[in-house]
Design an enzyme around this catalytic site. Structure first.
Site, PDB file in Angstrom:
ATOM      1  N   CYS A  61      44.316  47.344  41.688  1.00  0.00           N
ATOM      2  CA  CYS A  61      43.479  47.441  40.489  1.00  0.00           C
ATOM      3  C   CYS A  61      42.052  47.723  40.914  1.00  0.00           C
ATOM      4  O   CYS A  61      41.671  47.503  42.062  1.00  0.00           O
ATOM      5  CB  CYS A  61      43.503  46.141  39.684  1.00  0.00           C
ATOM      6  SG  CYS A  61      45.106  45.686  39.009  1.00  0.00           S
TER       7      CYS A  61
ATOM      8  N   ARG B 186      38.361  47.698  33.566  1.00  0.00           N
ATOM      9  CA  ARG B 186      39.195  47.812  34.756  1.00  0.00           C
ATOM     10  C   ARG B 186      40.320  48.823  34.564  1.00  0.00           C
ATOM     11  O   ARG B 186      40.676  49.189  33.438  1.00  0.00           O
ATOM     12  CB  ARG B 186      39.801  46.447  35.083  1.00  0.00           C
ATOM     13  CG  ARG B 186      40.736  45.879  34.022  1.00  0.00           C
ATOM     14  CD  ARG B 186      42.215  45.971  34.363  1.00  0.00           C
ATOM     15  NE  ARG B 186      42.574  45.358  35.597  1.00  0.00           N
ATOM     16  CZ  ARG B 186      42.816  44.056  35.771  1.00  0.00           C
ATOM     17  NH1 ARG B 186      42.755  43.240  34.727  1.00  0.00           N
ATOM     18  NH2 ARG B 186      43.160  43.582  36.964  1.00  0.00           N
TER      19      ARG B 186
ATOM     20  N   ASN C  33      44.872  41.701  41.977  1.00  0.00           N
ATOM     21  CA  ASN C  33      45.855  41.302  42.972  1.00  0.00           C
ATOM     22  C   ASN C  33      45.192  41.072  44.337  1.00  0.00           C
ATOM     23  O   ASN C  33      44.360  41.857  44.779  1.00  0.00           O
ATOM     24  CB  ASN C  33      46.927  42.389  43.089  1.00  0.00           C
ATOM     25  CG  ASN C  33      48.193  41.891  43.746  1.00  0.00           C
ATOM     26  OD1 ASN C  33      48.543  40.716  43.642  1.00  0.00           O
ATOM     27  ND2 ASN C  33      48.906  42.775  44.421  1.00  0.00           N
TER      28      ASN C  33
END
Length: 325
Positions: free
Chosen positions: A2, A16, A79
């Site tokens: 991400c 994002r 993550n």
């Protein structure tokens, strides 16, 4: 995988790319002020600031990937495999699970400074939502219009880093990304001049050669550099449409294209959605991999004194404006 980022003009924007190989049944979720959060190891949060973001709702509980509260404070979870460490419960500290961190901080804090103070007393505990849903390894970017920090749960506890870039990706830990940026200090958006040697006359043969060496792959380190370069050099007129356009162009520069990045299991890692929140106005904009059109959800158009979640299904079918059909 991400990428999250901030963008500051008259208004402040936060958003994002969600890069993932599967759908988690995500929806845009508004949590009003009187919705009750039953925290696993801490007191119940019965009254709090309202918030909006992308979440999956399980057992009437919003598991947020990112969100912004009504005061303009924003958090994104990204993550962080192989590095995130969640600890056992500790006496004398605020014990919060990873999936509770976003609603707890956004529910009780108005600024990054307040969130930092709360995090100094916080222990992120190894307690899953339920037996069927294991904890995801995560780190978080937290921002308001004045500050941005990165929060990383490590073996020694919670690390808090000031983030002057307003960008975050994934592994390695933030200290690496901060140092790695120095490898690109010669990059420029300007038309370059010859600094190679006084004895050789070298001339650029095309526009854009000042950024020669900007990494183009989709690894976390490269996306961090590329997103920061585009953000720091971004120019837009100061109006909502121009700012949104620029924000999503920056996200597009680090987006995952289906087929170009496969997981270890051979699954396609794609940018399943990209989002941007005008944190001043409480407007959540998003687009999906299948639908390039921006969709807007206005938090302040809903009853924020309710005690029930407000969910909005994503529009995933491509929306095309046929002008001469």
């Amino acid at each position: 995988m991400c990428t999250s980022l901030t963008y500051k003009k008259t208004d402040f924007y936060f958003g994002r790319n969600m890069d993932i190989e599967y759908s988690f049944n995500e929806k845009v979720v508004i949590t009003p002020r009187k919705f009750s959060f039953d925290l696993k190891k801490y007191k119940k949060l019965e009254s709090h600031y309202a918030m909006i973001g992308m979440a999956t709702v399980i057992e009437d509980y919003p598991l947020y990937a990112e969100a912004t509260n009504e005061k303009g404070l924003s958090i994104a979870a990204l993550n962080f495999p192989g590095n995130a460490v969640y600890l056992e419960e500790k006496q004398g500290q605020i014990n919060i699970t990873p999936f509770e961190l976003i609603p707890w901080l956004l529910g009780t804090c108005t600024t990054v400074e307040e969130a930092k103070a709360a995090l100094q007393k916080t222990n992120i505990v190894n307690v899953p939502f339920n037996e069927q849903i294991p904890l995801a390894p995560q780190h978080w970017m937290i921002a308001d219009r004045d500050q941005c920090i990165v929060v990383e749960p490590m073996e020694e506890g919670v690390r808090i880093h000031d983030n002057p870039f307003g960008v975050l990706t994934n592994n390695p830990p933030f200290e690496f990304h901060k140092m790695n940026m120095a490898n690109y200090l010669n990059l420029t958006a300007h038309y370059p001049t010859d600094r190679f040697s006084s004895e050789i006359d070298l001339k650029p043969y095309g526009v854009g050669m000042g950024s020669l060496g900007l990494p183009g792959d989709v690894s976390p380190a490269s996306r961090f550099v590329r997103a920061t370069f585009h953000k720091m050099n971004a120019i837009s007129e100061d109006n909502e449409n121009a700012n949104l356009s620029q924000f999503f162009h920056i996200l597009d520069s680090v987006a995952m294209v289906r087929g170009s990045s496969l997981t270890k299991e051979g699954k396609n890692d794609i940018t399943s959605y990209a989002c941007c929140v005008n944190t001043e106005k409480g407007i959540y904009y998003y687009k999906t991999y299948e639908n390039n059109q921006l969709t807007a959800i206005h938090m302040h158009n809903e009853n924020l004194d309710s005690d029930e979640l407000i969910t909005v299904e994503l529009i995933k079918t491509q929306q095309i404006n046929h002008v001469n059909n």
